[in-house]
Design an enzyme around this catalytic site. Structure first.
Site, mmCIF file in Angstrom:
data_model
loop_
_atom_site.group_PDB
_atom_site.id
_atom_site.type_symbol
_atom_site.label_atom_id
_atom_site.label_comp_id
_atom_site.label_asym_id
_atom_site.label_seq_id
_atom_site.Cartn_x
_atom_site.Cartn_y
_atom_site.Cartn_z
ATOM 1 N N SER A 35 0.836 -1.208 0.000
ATOM 2 C CA SER A 35 0.000 0.000 0.000
ATOM 3 C C SER A 35 0.865 1.250 0.000
ATOM 4 O O SER A 35 0.449 2.301 -0.465
ATOM 5 C CB SER A 35 -0.943 0.007 1.212
ATOM 6 N N SER A 132 7.667 5.408 17.999
ATOM 7 C CA SER A 132 8.219 6.666 17.483
ATOM 8 C C SER A 132 8.447 7.642 18.617
ATOM 9 O O SER A 132 7.727 7.623 19.628
ATOM 10 C CB SER A 132 7.205 7.253 16.491
ATOM 11 N N TYR A 156 -1.968 9.938 14.336
ATOM 12 C CA TYR A 156 -0.870 8.993 14.095
ATOM 13 C C TYR A 156 -0.135 8.697 15.400
ATOM 14 O O TYR A 156 0.058 7.532 15.781
ATOM 15 C CB TYR A 156 0.109 9.562 13.051
ATOM 16 N N LYS A 160 0.361 5.104 18.041
ATOM 17 C CA LYS A 160 1.592 4.507 18.600
ATOM 18 C C LYS A 160 1.445 4.342 20.107
ATOM 19 O O LYS A 160 1.853 3.326 20.681
ATOM 20 C CB LYS A 160 2.803 5.383 18.279
HETATM 21 P P1 NAD Z 1 6.777 2.713 5.034
HETATM 22 O O1 NAD Z 1 5.436 3.267 4.690
HETATM 23 O O2 NAD Z 1 7.879 2.860 4.064
HETATM 24 O O3 NAD Z 1 6.622 1.140 5.372
HETATM 25 C C1 NAD Z 1 5.438 0.591 5.885
HETATM 26 C C2 NAD Z 1 5.088 -0.629 5.046
HETATM 27 O O4 NAD Z 1 3.921 -1.242 5.585
HETATM 28 C C3 NAD Z 1 4.783 -0.276 3.583
HETATM 29 O O5 NAD Z 1 5.563 -1.112 2.747
HETATM 30 C C4 NAD Z 1 3.292 -0.575 3.429
HETATM 31 O O6 NAD Z 1 2.977 -1.042 2.139
HETATM 32 C C5 NAD Z 1 3.085 -1.640 4.496
HETATM 33 N N1 NAD Z 1 1.725 -1.719 5.040
HETATM 34 C C6 NAD Z 1 0.951 -0.710 5.510
HETATM 35 N N2 NAD Z 1 -0.225 -1.194 5.945
HETATM 36 C C7 NAD Z 1 -0.206 -2.537 5.749
HETATM 37 C C8 NAD Z 1 -1.114 -3.583 6.007
HETATM 38 N N3 NAD Z 1 -2.330 -3.344 6.523
HETATM 39 N N4 NAD Z 1 -0.767 -4.846 5.677
HETATM 40 C C9 NAD Z 1 0.456 -5.095 5.123
HETATM 41 N N5 NAD Z 1 1.358 -4.155 4.868
HETATM 42 C C10 NAD Z 1 1.038 -2.878 5.176
HETATM 43 O O7 NAD Z 1 7.172 3.310 6.463
HETATM 44 P P2 NAD Z 1 8.559 3.269 7.243
HETATM 45 O O8 NAD Z 1 9.143 4.610 7.240
HETATM 46 O O9 NAD Z 1 9.362 2.108 6.792
HETATM 47 O O10 NAD Z 1 8.017 3.015 8.717
HETATM 48 C C11 NAD Z 1 7.890 1.715 9.255
HETATM 49 C C12 NAD Z 1 7.275 1.806 10.641
HETATM 50 O O11 NAD Z 1 8.091 2.665 11.451
HETATM 51 C C13 NAD Z 1 5.879 2.427 10.668
HETATM 52 O O12 NAD Z 1 5.114 1.743 11.646
HETATM 53 C C14 NAD Z 1 6.131 3.852 11.096
HETATM 54 O O13 NAD Z 1 5.023 4.407 11.775
HETATM 55 C C15 NAD Z 1 7.305 3.686 12.031
HETATM 56 N N6 NAD Z 1 8.124 4.906 12.170
HETATM 57 C C16 NAD Z 1 8.651 5.506 11.049
HETATM 58 C C17 NAD Z 1 9.376 6.682 11.171
HETATM 59 C C18 NAD Z 1 9.947 7.372 9.962
HETATM 60 O O14 NAD Z 1 10.317 8.540 10.082
HETATM 61 N N7 NAD Z 1 10.072 6.726 8.815
HETATM 62 C C19 NAD Z 1 9.579 7.248 12.437
HETATM 63 C C20 NAD Z 1 9.056 6.613 13.559
HETATM 64 C C21 NAD Z 1 8.320 5.428 13.403
HETATM 65 N N1 UFG Z 2 11.342 20.758 7.899
HETATM 66 C C1 UFG Z 2 11.479 21.864 7.083
HETATM 67 N N2 UFG Z 2 11.027 21.781 5.792
HETATM 68 C C2 UFG Z 2 10.459 20.651 5.287
HETATM 69 C C3 UFG Z 2 10.332 19.522 6.124
HETATM 70 C C4 UFG Z 2 10.771 19.606 7.435
HETATM 71 O O1 UFG Z 2 11.974 22.897 7.506
HETATM 72 O O2 UFG Z 2 10.065 20.651 4.118
HETATM 73 C C5 UFG Z 2 11.870 20.832 9.280
HETATM 74 C C6 UFG Z 2 10.809 20.609 10.349
HETATM 75 O O3 UFG Z 2 10.190 21.825 10.693
HETATM 76 C C7 UFG Z 2 11.646 20.010 11.475
HETATM 77 C C8 UFG Z 2 12.738 19.234 10.755
HETATM 78 O O4 UFG Z 2 12.791 19.780 9.435
HETATM 79 O O5 UFG Z 2 12.273 21.037 12.214
HETATM 80 C C9 UFG Z 2 12.448 17.747 10.654
HETATM 81 O O6 UFG Z 2 11.156 17.551 10.091
HETATM 82 P P1 UFG Z 2 10.645 16.107 9.634
HETATM 83 O O7 UFG Z 2 9.270 16.282 9.074
HETATM 84 O O8 UFG Z 2 11.668 15.459 8.781
HETATM 85 O O9 UFG Z 2 10.609 15.270 10.996
HETATM 86 P P2 UFG Z 2 9.738 15.495 12.303
HETATM 87 O O10 UFG Z 2 10.681 15.451 13.448
HETATM 88 O O11 UFG Z 2 8.859 16.662 12.214
HETATM 89 O O12 UFG Z 2 8.779 14.219 12.259
HETATM 90 C C10 UFG Z 2 9.297 12.919 12.380
HETATM 91 C C11 UFG Z 2 8.361 11.909 11.703
HETATM 92 C C12 UFG Z 2 7.037 11.882 12.391
HETATM 93 C C13 UFG Z 2 7.232 11.654 13.848
HETATM 94 C C14 UFG Z 2 8.185 12.672 14.433
HETATM 95 C C15 UFG Z 2 8.515 12.399 15.856
HETATM 96 O O13 UFG Z 2 8.159 12.260 10.358
HETATM 97 O O14 UFG Z 2 6.291 10.805 11.879
HETATM 98 O O15 UFG Z 2 9.416 12.617 13.711
HETATM 99 O O16 UFG Z 2 9.068 11.149 15.962
HETATM 100 F F1 UFG Z 2 6.023 11.757 14.472
#
Ligand code: NAD
Ligand code: UFG
Length: 346
Positions: A35, A132, A156, A160
């Site tokens: 997805s 997260s 979101y 978590k």
């Molecule tokens: P991502 O979207 O790249 O990966 C998530 C994967 O889950 C995708 O491949 C999607 O297709 C799959 N998926 C979603 N719903 C599904 C379902 N119902 N059944 C089967 N597959 C499903 O995201 P990511 O950045 O790799 O993040 C992975 C996990 O880490 C997530 O739970 C996200 O909330 C958490 N997380 C991510 C970040 C970040 O900044 N990337 C930060 C903190 C936590």
């Molecule tokens: N920022 C910009 N311009 C952009 C994007 C981000 O200036 O186009 C700045 C934001 O204001 C922040 C920093 O860059 O100061 C980082 O921003 P991100 O969106 O990359 O990351 P965040 O810390 O805001 O969010 C991330 C994840 C969220 C999670 C959060 C806390 O994306 O899912 O960390 O864990 F909830």
């Protein structure tokens, strides 16, 4: 070889963890409904690892199917990445997040109970959950330790928090459960091969992919959200962690759950903060490309600064991050410059 099931294993963090688990002697099995990822990821994983990685294509919400998958592979551990993760979308469509994230976790836990009973297993597989730093809300101070109060500022983040609580309730109800909750800070970068990386659909919400797309010419300039934060240069400060360090943290978490009794919650961060402008300058330096930017208003819901105290992860898992900001930018750039349109054009 112990098998490890990765729900959401085709996604950004899951794909890097799959490679790292395999290099460490585990047998990763990817489960995904694609997805928010592209099937081409599986080809890239095969290119990197030299073998076809087993794939189970389907939805974690399908408990019956999931329980059959568990019985088929008998994983020693499961890493639950699957879920939706866009903060803004979660505000606009909260039910999507409650359904897929909370519903997905309930479905997985029920499938684990079901498979354990049907398979006559001594106990359920160990479980690692992707949480997260968002669960800390607006932290009162930095660095953040795991015992800081938790809160949420969007649906979101709420999911978590609820899932962490559900896991704690299940561990209390059944001590045979072993769970590692990993609170990620800001994952960035890519595998050094440049074959896999972060591939957001549409304009990126996060800083590093946006900066990469500006550098590669896909977008004209970066908007820097706020220049008047109480930080050294006025821009937001975050704990950026290389996705390969994060992946190694998952391997350490799986090992720890398999070898040491009990459950844990740990921060996965570096313990260092970098400002938006520091990231821009590092990216320009390693890519040799300009990253034009304009200051705009603060983004709603953003905190001034957020970084981890990673001591507990070091003590419990023997893990710490080793890669610095330049390496994060260099690897993000290799991925972006070799795949300007991500997986779609691949
Ligand atoms: P991502 O979207 O790249 O990966 C998530 C994967 O889950 C995708 O491949 C999607 O297709 C799959 N998926 C979603 N719903 C599904 C379902 N119902 N059944 C089967 N597959 C499903 O995201 P990511 O950045 O790799 O993040 C992975 C996990 O880490 C997530 O739970 C996200 O909330 C958490 N997380 C991510 C970040 C970040 O900044 N990337 C930060 C903190 C936590
Ligand atoms: N920022 C910009 N311009 C952009 C994007 C981000 O200036 O186009 C700045 C934001 O204001 C922040 C920093 O860059 O100061 C980082 O921003 P991100 O969106 O990359 O990351 P965040 O810390 O805001 O969010 C991330 C994840 C969220 C999670 C959060 C806390 O994306 O899912 O960390 O864990 F909830």
């Amino acid at each position: 070889m112990s098998s490890v099931l990765l729900t959401g294993g085709a996604g950004y963090i899951g794909s890097h963890t799959a490679v790292t688990l395999q290099a460490d002697g585990f047998e990763p099995v990817v489960l995904d409904n694609f997805s928010n990822s592209h099937p081409l990821v599986m080809d890239r994983l095969a290119q990197i690892t030299g073998r076809d990685m087993p794939l189970e294509q389907g939805d974690v919400l399908d408990t019956g199917w999931l329980s059959q998958v568990l019985l088929r592979h008998r994983p020693a551990a499961i890493v639950h990445f699957a879920g939706d993760k866009a903060v803004g979308e979660s505000v606009a469509q909260p039910l999507k997040y409650f359904h897929n994230n909370i519903g997905g976790a309930v479905s997985l836990m029920r499938a684990m109970v079901q498979a354990t009973a049907e398979g006559g297993w001594e106990r359920p597989p160990a479980l690692v959950f992707s949480s997260s730093a968002t669960v800390y809300g607006d932290p009162a101070s930095v660095p953040i330790t795991e015992d800081f109060p938790r809160s949420h500022t969007n649906p979101y983040g709420h999911t978590k928090l609820v899932i962490e609580d559900m896991l704690a309730a299940q561990i209390a109800a059944d001590p045979s459960w072993r769970v590692g909750v990993l609170r990620y800070f800001n994952p960035v970068g890519a595998h050094p091969s440049g074959l896999i990386g972060e591939d957001p659909e549409g304009p990126p919400n996060n800083l590093m992919p946006y900066v990469s797309q500006v550098a590669v010419g896909r977008r004209p300039f970066l908007q820097v959200y706020g220049s008047d934060y109480p930080t050294p240069d006025g821009t937001g400060v975050r704990d950026y962690i290389h996705v390969m360090d994060l992946a190694a943290g998952h391997v350490a978490a799986v090992r720890s759950l398999l070898q040491t009794p009990g459950s844990f919650t740990v921060n996965l961060g570096t313990g260092r903060g970098h400002s938006v402008l520091e990231v821009v300058r590092a990216f320009e330096r390693v890519s040799g490309r300009p990253v034009p930017f304009r200051f705009t208003d603060r983004r709603a819901g953003d905190v001034a600064q957020c970084w981890a105290d990673p001591t507990r992860a070091r003590q419990r898992l023997g893990w710490c991050a080793t890669r610095g900001l330049d390496e994060m930018c260099a690897d993000a750039w290799r991925w972006q410059s070799r795949n300007p349109q991500g997986y779609r054009a691949g």
